[in-house]
Design a protein around this motif. Structure first.
Motif, PDB file in Angstrom:
ATOM      1  N   PHE A 254       0.825  -1.205   0.000  1.00  0.00           N
ATOM      2  CA  PHE A 254       0.000   0.000   0.000  1.00  0.00           C
ATOM      3  C   PHE A 254       0.859   1.255   0.000  1.00  0.00           C
ATOM      4  N   GLN A 255       0.380   2.246  -0.739  1.00  0.00           N
ATOM      5  CA  GLN A 255       1.024   3.556  -0.774  1.00  0.00           C
ATOM      6  C   GLN A 255      -0.055   4.596  -0.477  1.00  0.00           C
ATOM      7  N   ILE A 256       0.091   5.282   0.640  1.00  0.00           N
ATOM      8  CA  ILE A 256      -0.896   6.272   1.075  1.00  0.00           C
ATOM      9  C   ILE A 256      -0.226   7.643   1.056  1.00  0.00           C
ATOM     10  N   ASN A 257      -0.874   8.610   0.399  1.00  0.00           N
ATOM     11  CA  ASN A 257      -0.277   9.930   0.229  1.00  0.00           C
ATOM     12  C   ASN A 257      -1.193  11.025   0.777  1.00  0.00           C
ATOM     13  N   ASP A 258      -0.733  11.665   1.858  1.00  0.00           N
ATOM     14  CA  ASP A 258      -1.424  12.827   2.434  1.00  0.00           C
ATOM     15  C   ASP A 258      -2.913  12.592   2.659  1.00  0.00           C
ATOM     16  N   LEU A 259      -3.258  11.452   3.252  1.00  0.00           N
ATOM     17  CA  LEU A 259      -4.662  11.111   3.474  1.00  0.00           C
ATOM     18  C   LEU A 259      -5.005  11.260   4.956  1.00  0.00           C
ATOM     19  N   LYS A 260      -6.068  11.977   5.228  1.00  0.00           N
ATOM     20  CA  LYS A 260      -6.564  12.141   6.588  1.00  0.00           C
ATOM     21  C   LYS A 260      -8.054  11.838   6.603  1.00  0.00           C
ATOM     22  N   LEU A 261      -8.490  11.012   7.587  1.00  0.00           N
ATOM     23  CA  LEU A 261      -9.899  10.671   7.715  1.00  0.00           C
ATOM     24  C   LEU A 261     -10.496  11.427   8.897  1.00  0.00           C
ATOM     25  N   SER A 262     -11.637  12.040   8.671  1.00  0.00           N
ATOM     26  CA  SER A 262     -12.336  12.770   9.725  1.00  0.00           C
ATOM     27  C   SER A 262     -13.809  12.393   9.683  1.00  0.00           C
ATOM     28  N   PRO A 263     -14.500  12.353  10.823  1.00  0.00           N
ATOM     29  CA  PRO A 263     -13.983  12.668  12.153  1.00  0.00           C
ATOM     30  C   PRO A 263     -13.152  11.539  12.738  1.00  0.00           C
ATOM     31  N   ALA A 264     -12.435  11.852  13.810  1.00  0.00           N
ATOM     32  CA  ALA A 264     -11.635  10.859  14.513  1.00  0.00           C
ATOM     33  C   ALA A 264     -12.565   9.891  15.250  1.00  0.00           C
ATOM     34  N   PRO A 265     -12.063   8.728  15.646  1.00  0.00           N
ATOM     35  CA  PRO A 265     -12.925   7.743  16.307  1.00  0.00           C
ATOM     36  C   PRO A 265     -13.400   8.190  17.681  1.00  0.00           C
TER      37      PRO A 265
END
Length: 358
Positions: free
Chosen positions: A165-176
């Motif tokens: 896997f290659q992940i680039n500048d990924l942010k998931l919101s909202p936090a858990p």
């Protein structure tokens, strides 16, 4: 000795342990799952596990409950029970799965967890054209996969360059809501499974086995996890047959065992099993009733016998019991009425004895 948690396996295949009990419907519907989990909640059970297959491994013509849509709906339909959804990394990209899990975490107000399963049934991968990796490579893949999922659950921007896997500048919101993130359960009987659990799991799932085998496995996995900042928990699968007397329980065991032998045709299942999966190599060594070890854990006997055996497993480190019953609803209610209070009494008694010895 602290009091254990109790959970149930949702009957995603429509039955339990290859039986077709005359008092139990062959029903893999969401409606049945919802009714059982609500009953479990009322009976004092605090967790539930939804196994994952996209096709029924015992007979591909039979119904199979879909895990993740059911988990989301069950999160809305319940109020207190932990919901553990099994996931096979080969079926989901980690970014997609991480976001789905965050959604169910929010629906459940932090009661959601995942059970990381590296897969063993070849047809559900090969028929849709998914590359079924070798046994040890599946665990390397799962190791990288869960690292990506946990990184995305952190709420931080993720950059990850790995073998898969290659992940680039990924942010998931909202936090858990669950802190620091949803719990991760890992099971398996192979060395790679133990290594993965020691590194990445909150709780290690044990298949039902005699207590001396469980004691040895807990010691081995605990040794691998000795450098962790947080201790590793242990859960065990088991099929329960409890009656007023040991003789009555043994008679019911023989009745259920006869049903299994008469109705269980494992030919289709075994043709699809990866020959390197240790759990299936051990099946002949630990015959019985139920899946994932079932009655091999020895929770068959009088109410007093079963309660004392649970207490003994708790003493060696099993903190959660993920249970199967047949017929499911009535036997689950029997367990709640007859076994849970007895284990509570044994817990108080053992704590008092331990306090006197100090």
């Amino acid at each position: 000795m602290s009091e254990p948690r109790y959970g149930i396996w949702i009957p995603v295949y429509g039955n339990c342990g290859a039986m077709n009990h005359p008092l139990e419907p062959r029903d893999a519907s969401y409606s049945r799952a919802k009714n059982l989990i609500r009953l479990a909640e009322r009976c004092g059970f605090t967790t539930t596990l939804i196994a994952q297959h996209i096709i029924n491994p015992r007979n591909q013509e039979l119904d199979q409950l879909e895990t993740w849509t059911a988990a989301a709906a069950l999160a809305e339909a319940t109020s207190s029970i932990e919901i553990i959804a099994a996931v096979k990394p080969l079926l989901f990209h980690p970014a997609v799965l991480a976001k789905m899990a965050l959604g169910i975490d929010a629906i459940s107000s932090g009661r959601f967890a995942i059970n990381l399963v590296s897969a063993w049934f070849r047809p559900e991968m090969e028929k849709p054209g998914i590359n079924f990796l070798s046994h040890d490579e599946r665990y390397r893949y799962s190791n990288e996969w869960i690292r990506v999922v946990k990184a995305l659950w952190s709420g931080e921007k993720v950059n990850f360059q790995g073998d898969y896997f290659q992940i680039n500048d990924l942010k998931l919101s909202p936090a858990p809501i669950a802190k620091p993130h949803p719990r991760v359960y890992v099971g398996g009987e192979s060395e790679p499974a133990h290594e993965l659990a020691a590194k990445e799991a909150h709780t290690f799932f044990l298949n039902g086995r005699p207590i001396e085998v469980i004691r040895e496995t807990i010691a081995q996995v605990t040794q691998k996890a000795r450098y962790r900042s947080q201790p590793l928990g242990f859960a065990m699968s088991a099929f329960v047959i409890a009656r007023p007397t040991d003789q009555e329980a043994e008679a019911e065991y023989q009745n259920l065992r006869a049903m299994v032998l008469a109705q269980d045709d494992r030919s289709e299942l075994l043709k699809g099993v990866d020959s390197e999966v240790v759990m299936f190599k051990n099946m002949a060594k630990y015959p019985g009733v139920g899946s994932n070890g079932g009655t091999a854990a020895g929770l068959v006997g009088s109410y007093e016998t079963v309660a004392h055996r649970i207490a003994e497993f708790t003493k060696i480190g099993v903190g959660t019991f993920m249970l199967q019953f047949q017929p499911f609803a009535s036997e689950m209610e029997r367990f709640s009425t007859e076994i849970i209070p007895r284990v509570q009494a044994l817990t108080v008694e053992n704590e008092a004895i331990a306090s006197l010895k100090k």
